[in-house]
Design a protein around this motif. Structure first.
Motif, PDB file in Angstrom:
ATOM      1  N   GLY A  91       0.796  -1.224   0.000  1.00 53.78           N
ATOM      2  CA  GLY A  91       0.000   0.000   0.000  1.00 53.78           C
ATOM      3  C   GLY A  91       0.822   1.263   0.000  1.00 53.78           C
ATOM      4  O   GLY A  91       0.320   2.340  -0.351  1.00 53.78           O
ATOM      5  N   LEU A  92       2.098   1.166   0.371  1.00 55.59           N
ATOM      6  CA  LEU A  92       2.954   2.354   0.371  1.00 55.59           C
ATOM      7  C   LEU A  92       3.061   2.961  -1.022  1.00 55.59           C
ATOM      8  O   LEU A  92       3.159   4.178  -1.171  1.00 55.59           O
ATOM      9  N   GLY A  93       3.036   2.121  -2.044  1.00 54.07           N
ATOM     10  CA  GLY A  93       3.167   2.608  -3.413  1.00 54.07           C
ATOM     11  C   GLY A  93       1.959   3.356  -3.912  1.00 54.07           C
ATOM     12  O   GLY A  93       2.029   4.038  -4.941  1.00 54.07           O
ATOM     13  N   ARG A  94       0.836   3.253  -3.188  1.00 56.13           N
ATOM     14  CA  ARG A  94      -0.393   3.932  -3.619  1.00 56.13           C
ATOM     15  C   ARG A  94      -0.632   5.247  -2.875  1.00 56.13           C
ATOM     16  O   ARG A  94      -1.574   5.970  -3.185  1.00 56.13           O
ATOM     17  N   LEU A  95       0.207   5.527  -1.890  1.00 56.79           N
ATOM     18  CA  LEU A  95       0.004   6.741  -1.101  1.00 56.79           C
ATOM     19  C   LEU A  95       0.608   7.959  -1.794  1.00 56.79           C
ATOM     20  O   LEU A  95       1.618   7.867  -2.487  1.00 56.79           O
ATOM     21  N   ASN A  96      -0.027   9.083  -1.610  1.00 55.07           N
ATOM     22  CA  ASN A  96       0.460  10.354  -2.157  1.00 55.07           C
ATOM     23  C   ASN A  96       0.287  11.418  -1.075  1.00 55.07           C
ATOM     24  O   ASN A  96      -0.826  11.626  -0.598  1.00 55.07           O
ATOM     25  N   PRO A  97       1.403  12.043  -0.654  1.00 51.80           N
ATOM     26  CA  PRO A  97       2.759  11.954  -1.192  1.00 51.80           C
ATOM     27  C   PRO A  97       3.418  10.617  -0.868  1.00 51.80           C
ATOM     28  O   PRO A  97       3.083   9.980   0.132  1.00 51.80           O
ATOM     29  N   ALA A  98       4.350  10.232  -1.717  1.00 53.50           N
ATOM     30  CA  ALA A  98       4.949   8.903  -1.643  1.00 53.50           C
ATOM     31  C   ALA A  98       5.818   8.767  -0.398  1.00 53.50           C
ATOM     32  O   ALA A  98       6.728   9.565  -0.182  1.00 53.50           O
ATOM     33  N   PRO A  99       5.578   7.742   0.441  1.00 56.54           N
ATOM     34  CA  PRO A  99       6.442   7.532   1.613  1.00 56.54           C
ATOM     35  C   PRO A  99       7.841   7.048   1.236  1.00 56.54           C
ATOM     36  O   PRO A  99       8.786   7.266   1.984  1.00 56.54           O
ATOM     37  N   LEU A 100       7.951   6.364   0.093  1.00 57.21           N
ATOM     38  CA  LEU A 100       9.229   5.805  -0.347  1.00 57.21           C
ATOM     39  C   LEU A 100       9.899   6.751  -1.320  1.00 57.21           C
ATOM     40  O   LEU A 100       9.273   7.263  -2.251  1.00 57.21           O
ATOM     41  N   ALA A 101      11.199   6.960  -1.139  1.00 56.25           N
ATOM     42  CA  ALA A 101      11.951   7.824  -2.050  1.00 56.25           C
ATOM     43  C   ALA A 101      12.154   7.167  -3.401  1.00 56.25           C
ATOM     44  O   ALA A 101      12.404   7.845  -4.395  1.00 56.25           O
ATOM     45  N   ALA A 102      12.061   5.863  -3.462  1.00 56.80           N
ATOM     46  CA  ALA A 102      12.093   5.098  -4.711  1.00 56.80           C
ATOM     47  C   ALA A 102      11.246   3.854  -4.484  1.00 56.80           C
ATOM     48  O   ALA A 102      11.389   3.180  -3.449  1.00 56.80           O
ATOM     49  N   PRO A 103      10.337   3.506  -5.408  1.00 50.79           N
ATOM     50  CA  PRO A 103       9.388   2.403  -5.170  1.00 50.79           C
ATOM     51  C   PRO A 103      10.053   1.083  -4.825  1.00 50.79           C
ATOM     52  O   PRO A 103       9.531   0.315  -4.017  1.00 50.79           O
ATOM     53  N   GLU A 104      11.200   0.808  -5.441  1.00 56.33           N
ATOM     54  CA  GLU A 104      11.829  -0.492  -5.225  1.00 56.33           C
ATOM     55  C   GLU A 104      12.358  -0.675  -3.802  1.00 56.33           C
ATOM     56  O   GLU A 104      12.707  -1.799  -3.389  1.00 56.33           O
ATOM     57  N   LEU A 105      12.421   0.403  -3.010  1.00 53.87           N
ATOM     58  CA  LEU A 105      12.872   0.278  -1.630  1.00 53.87           C
ATOM     59  C   LEU A 105      11.914  -0.558  -0.793  1.00 53.87           C
ATOM     60  O   LEU A 105      12.290  -1.065   0.269  1.00 53.87           O
ATOM     61  N   ALA A 106      10.674  -0.710  -1.255  1.00 44.03           N
ATOM     62  CA  ALA A 106       9.704  -1.524  -0.513  1.00 44.03           C
ATOM     63  C   ALA A 106      10.215  -2.943  -0.296  1.00 44.03           C
ATOM     64  O   ALA A 106       9.869  -3.596   0.707  1.00 44.03           O
ATOM     65  N   ALA A 107      11.037  -3.419  -1.220  1.00 40.28           N
ATOM     66  CA  ALA A 107      11.559  -4.786  -1.109  1.00 40.28           C
ATOM     67  C   ALA A 107      12.471  -4.956   0.101  1.00 40.28           C
ATOM     68  O   ALA A 107      12.761  -6.091   0.511  1.00 40.28           O
ATOM     69  N   HIS A 108      12.946  -3.850   0.678  1.00 37.17           N
ATOM     70  CA  HIS A 108      13.865  -3.932   1.816  1.00 37.17           C
ATOM     71  C   HIS A 108      13.142  -3.883   3.157  1.00 37.17           C
ATOM     72  O   HIS A 108      13.790  -3.878   4.204  1.00 37.17           O
ATOM     73  N   ILE A 109      11.800  -3.844   3.127  1.00 35.46           N
ATOM     74  CA  ILE A 109      11.015  -3.937   4.363  1.00 35.46           C
ATOM     75  C   ILE A 109      10.547  -5.390   4.495  1.00 35.46           C
ATOM     76  O   ILE A 109       9.839  -5.895   3.630  1.00 35.46           O
ATOM     77  N   ARG A 110      10.932  -6.040   5.547  1.00 37.36           N
ATOM     78  CA  ARG A 110      10.589  -7.454   5.722  1.00 37.36           C
ATOM     79  C   ARG A 110       9.259  -7.586   6.451  1.00 37.36           C
ATOM     80  O   ARG A 110       9.111  -7.102   7.579  1.00 37.36           O
ATOM     81  N   PRO A 111       8.251  -8.227   5.851  1.00 38.32           N
ATOM     82  CA  PRO A 111       6.959  -8.412   6.532  1.00 38.32           C
ATOM     83  C   PRO A 111       7.055  -9.506   7.588  1.00 38.32           C
ATOM     84  O   PRO A 111       7.746 -10.512   7.410  1.00 38.32           O
ATOM     85  N   ALA A 112       6.348  -9.297   8.697  1.00 39.91           N
ATOM     86  CA  ALA A 112       6.382 -10.283   9.779  1.00 39.91           C
ATOM     87  C   ALA A 112       5.061 -10.218  10.551  1.00 39.91           C
ATOM     88  O   ALA A 112       4.274  -9.289  10.390  1.00 39.91           O
ATOM     89  N   ASN A 113       4.855 -11.227  11.395  1.00 38.42           N
ATOM     90  CA  ASN A 113       3.666 -11.231  12.252  1.00 38.42           C
ATOM     91  C   ASN A 113       4.064 -11.680  13.644  1.00 38.42           C
ATOM     92  O   ASN A 113       5.094 -12.318  13.853  1.00 38.42           O
ATOM     93  N   TYR A 114       3.210 -11.346  14.623  1.00 39.68           N
ATOM     94  CA  TYR A 114       3.533 -11.582  16.028  1.00 39.68           C
ATOM     95  C   TYR A 114       3.474 -13.060  16.405  1.00 39.68           C
ATOM     96  O   TYR A 114       3.995 -13.454  17.452  1.00 39.68           O
ATOM     97  N   GLU A 115       2.857 -13.867  15.572  1.00 40.40           N
ATOM     98  CA  GLU A 115       2.699 -15.284  15.910  1.00 40.40           C
ATOM     99  C   GLU A 115       3.933 -16.102  15.543  1.00 40.40           C
ATOM    100  O   GLU A 115       4.351 -16.983  16.296  1.00 40.40           O
ATOM    101  N   GLU A 116       4.551 -15.775  14.387  1.00 42.79           N
ATOM    102  CA  GLU A 116       5.633 -16.617  13.865  1.00 42.79           C
ATOM    103  C   GLU A 116       7.025 -16.005  13.983  1.00 42.79           C
ATOM    104  O   GLU A 116       8.025 -16.738  13.926  1.00 42.79           O
ATOM    105  N   HIS A 117       7.128 -14.690  14.132  1.00 40.39           N
ATOM    106  CA  HIS A 117       8.421 -14.042  13.893  1.00 40.39           C
ATOM    107  C   HIS A 117       8.964 -13.232  15.058  1.00 40.39           C
ATOM    108  O   HIS A 117       9.837 -12.393  14.858  1.00 40.39           O
ATOM    109  N   LEU A 118       8.490 -13.451  16.263  1.00 38.61           N
ATOM    110  CA  LEU A 118       8.991 -12.659  17.386  1.00 38.61           C
ATOM    111  C   LEU A 118      10.497 -12.820  17.576  1.00 38.61           C
ATOM    112  O   LEU A 118      11.167 -11.929  18.111  1.00 38.61           O
ATOM    113  N   ASP A 119      11.054 -13.952  17.114  1.00 39.29           N
ATOM    114  CA  ASP A 119      12.496 -14.157  17.252  1.00 39.29           C
ATOM    115  C   ASP A 119      13.300 -13.129  16.458  1.00 39.29           C
ATOM    116  O   ASP A 119      14.470 -12.864  16.770  1.00 39.29           O
TER     117      ASP A 119
END
Length: 784
Positions: A38-66
């Motif tokens: 959803g970051l790519g759809r926001l205006n003004p753009a939160p990312l300085a370059a769209p491809e930077l989104a790939a450097h944010i790792r998605p996680a959840n509280y059930e599997e990834h607390l480590d």
């Protein structure tokens, strides 16, 4: 908000893990993954370059607390519910590394109350860190300690926020809504109350409280719509619940019109309606009596408009106070209420008046904070006016001004800001800024009204257009600085002469030259207005010498015998871009918007911009794929110029080719001067020499024909006008080197001659005249 904070971290090159609730599907991290997408759809753009989104790792509280064990800083940014936040802490604290900092991004909840649920060992590593929205663009971050927060942790976190993330930090006390929202939301409530008293419509209030008052263009009610009326109501409730003894408590009542809009689900911009509603291109305002939207066309009265146009702060404020018109009286009342509230609560919410004024400047877009406005208009005189209104029952509270306002050091100094520092009412003294090492990198820090405004460094040469100077004490004294003095840092003949003089002086007496402007913009390009008299008298022939001089400046920056460095922040357009690309190096703030935009006024770049593009494309091919055709390397430049593309960040400027990989990108705008000086000095110390002149291959007539064919399709399809086609064809011919065979070796002089011919030919075109005059009249490009 959490995803946007993550986005800004990766803008700065900081790796991030983004946690969210586990999703009810096979991919348990789908919620976080969707937030990243959803970051790519926001205006003004939160990312300085769209491809930077790939450097944010998605996680959840059930599997990834480590994954938290590898995190040095954990920022919690869930909804503003004390119980929800506390429950989350109980879940994640066992997974934190022993050294990790835990911070809550809250706009006003009690930091001590949140800390109460933490183990004793974690409390010294916990604090509040309030990013203002949107976090990429809003400079303010409030840092709020809990009672047991370690002081050293605050210093380290402030250093990271300032230098790594480019933020401007104020430290707030742990009181509801801290500093920015405490003063800012009170100001919004006061505006609503005083506007109703004066019988003013929302659109008139926004005209009065926008740019004319030195505040954000959106004014009061439009700002509320943009922020979200639900968000505003939440902050108001925090004040209602958390400040039962506030003498201004009566002003905290939720305005009936706001309550009605919330009940209807009209939450402002995000729902399409609030105080305003857009219908087609028309902006309608709410009529609260009729409960319907009507045309927003309320006029300003002449006397109030004249008062706001008054340059002298004392005369401006006096005119508003003495006004017999509702609009003028409204403005005085609003300013008086804000001064009154800020003075009464300064000791409660901040260490010094500096934090209050900077919070309003950096968090709410005010040109000056409340104490600055007050001090500039005459401290004791305004204080007496406020006291008179309190006594007469005109103020929003009967609470008198604190004693320190009208007696003692503040009264003697004529205000809360002095050369010695800003007023701390609890300490009873003026205190300087925090002396953290990170602030030594800010050679020209932001100044407040009342602080010394002496020029930075030592002046070497100065006229109406340019200043040449050496850096302040503590920086290198063998680097020459140049700063434009023109509006929007435009380039006129006097600036051109000054830059040529700067290069000659730097070569003779210094080891480097840096162009730095003291803040954005870097340069909006050539001063078309300054060229008009010469054109009217002598036509195209009179402009050619100016054109040659601009080209000469760019080439001198490229061939200077000392390194030339430009420090870019904000716009670097047209001629400003051309000077930049020809310099030895560039240092750019992340928020740099760079482009060759001359087609917008019916011209092609004429100061070496197309010559640079042709040469740079040839260099890129030689470095990466010497056996491949040249045209693909050239095409991105041609498209950027023909469409007047402006980069949306320094990272995108690097992708286009206006910045190089070796050019530093700085997150903190206030460090730009320091980094540019150091960069110029490092180049000089490393034995820098200018590049030797060398011919380079061009795409020739075949390349121009290919690029032109694409334009034919656009023209025939009705996507561009005939003049757009002519401009694009001219760009293609010049950037490909003219009527020569593909692969022909040419030099800079050949390319500059191609540029001049195309520029001067287009200058004689009536369609270009229409574009130039349209731009001068409206500031917007004309499509003809």
């Amino acid at each position: 908000m959490g995803a946007q904070i993550a986005a800004h971290c990766v803008n700065a090159g900081v790796p991030v893990v983004l946690f969210d609730l586990p999703a009810d599907e096979s991919d348990r991290s789908a919620t976080a993954r969707k937030a990243i997408a959803g970051l790519g759809r926001l205006n003004p753009a939160p990312l300085a370059a769209p491809e930077l989104a790939a450097h944010i790792r998605p996680a959840n509280y059930e599997e990834h607390l480590d994954l938290l064990r590898d995190c040095d800083l954990v920022v919690e940014a869930i909804a503003e519910r004390l119980d929800w936040k506390q429950n989350l802490y109980r879940r994640i604290v066992p997974a934190l590394a022993p050294h990790a900092t835990l911070a809550t991004n809250t706009s006003g909840l009690s930091i001590d109350s949140l800390a109460a649920t933490l183990p004793d060992a974690v409390r010294p590593r916990f604090c509040g860190v309030h990013f203002f929205n949107p976090p990429r663009y809003m400079p303010l971050v409030e840092l709020i300690p809990a009672e047991q927060t370690d002081a050293g942790l605050l210093d380290r976190l402030e250093t990271f926020l300032v230098s790594d993330l480019g933020k401007r930090v104020v430290r707030a006390k742990d009181t509801p809504n801290f500093i920015g929202n405490r003063i800012g939301v009170f100001g919004i409530l006061a505006a609503m109350i005083e506007a109703e008293k004066a019988g003013l419509t929302y659109d008139v209030v926004d005209q009065l409280t926008g740019e004319r008052l030195g505040r954000a263009k959106s004014g009061t009610f439009r700002t509320a719509d943009v922020v979200g009326l639900d968000t505003l109501a939440h902050v108001v409730r925090t004040m209602q619940d958390g400040l039962p003894g506030d003498p201004f408590r009566a002003a905290f009542a939720t305005p009936p019109v706001l309550a009605a809009l919330l009940e209807q689900g009209a939450l402002g911009q995000k729902t399409g309606a609030g105080f305003y509603r857009k219908e087609g291109k028309a902006i309608l305002r709410l009529d609260p009596q009729r409960r319907e939207y009507v045309a927003a066309d309320g006029p300003l009265d002449e006397s109030t408009a004249a008062a706001l146009a008054e340059r002298d702060p004392a005369r401006r404020l006096r005119a508003l106070r003495e006004s017999t018109q509702p609009q003028g009286r409204f403005l005085w009342a609003l300013l008086r209420d804000t001064f009154h509230y800020a003075a009464v609560h300064l000791a409660d919410i901040a260490e010094t008046a500096r934090d209050v004024d900077f919070a309003m400047r950096w968090g709410f877009g005010h040109a000056q904070g409340p104490f600055e406005v007050w001090q500039s208009a005459g401290w004791l005189t305004v204080a007496e006016w406020i006291q008179e209104d309190i006594a007469a029952g005109h103020a929003l509270a009967s609470e008198p001004l604190p004693d320190w306002v009208m007696q003692g050091p503040v009264a003697q100094a004529g205000g809360v800001h002095t050369g010695a520092g800003s007023w701390n009412p609890r300490a009873g003294e003026f205190q300087p800024r925090r002396a953290l090492p990170v602030y030594r990198r800010q050679l020209a820090p932001p100044r407040l009204a009342g602080e010394p405004r002496d020029p930075i460094g030592r002046t070497v040469f100065e006229d109406d257009a340019i200043r040449l100077w050496t850096p302040p004490d503590g920086a290198r004294d063998d680097i020459l600085m140049a700063s434009f003095k023109t509006k929007m840092r435009t380039i006129n003949p006097a600036v051109t002469r000054g830059l040529l003089h700067a290069v000659e002086l730097a070569e003779a007496r210094y080891r480097g030259l840096v162009v730095w402007q003291g803040g954005p913009p870097f340069s909006a390009g050539a001063d078309l207005q300054a060229m008009l008299p010469a054109y009217m008298q002598g036509g195209v022939a009179a402009i050619e010498p100016m054109e040659r001089e601009l080209q000469r400046v760019a080439q001198r920056f490229r061939a200077a015998q000392v390194p030339t460095v430009v420090a870019i922040a904000g716009l670097a357009l047209g001629g400003g871009c051309e000077i930049s690309v020809h310099a030895a190096a560039r240092v750019a703030h992340l928020e740099s918007y760079v482009g060759l935009v001359e087609v917008g006024v019916g011209l092609v770049p004429g100061a070496g911009g197309l010559a640079y593009c042709a040469r740079r494309a040839a260099e890129q091919r030689a470095m990466t794929a010497p056996d491949q055709p040249l045209l693909p390397f050239l095409q991105k430049f041609a498209e950027a110029v023909a469409t007047a593309k402006v980069s949306r960040s320094a990272l995108e400027a690097r992708q286009i080719g206006y910045l190089r990989e070796s050019d530093p990108i700085v997150m903190q705008e206030d460090e730009l001067l320091y980094v540019a000086i150091q960069h110029a000095g490092a180049l000089a110390d490393a034995g820098w020499r200018p590049p030797l002149p060398a011919p380079f291959p061009v795409a020739g007539r075949d390349g121009a024909a290919t690029l032109t064919a694409q334009l034919v399709n656009l023209r025939d399809g009705g996507f561009i006008s005939a003049h757009d086609y002519e401009l694009g064809r001219s760009v293609a011919e010049v950037i490909c080197g003219g009527d020569v065979d593909p692969g022909t070796l040419v030099d800079e002089e050949w390319m500059l001659a191609q540029e001049r011919r195309a520029f001067l030919r287009l200058l004689a075109n009536p369609k270009t005249h229409e574009r130039i005059m349209g731009m001068l009249k409206t500031g917007k490009p004309v499509r003809n």
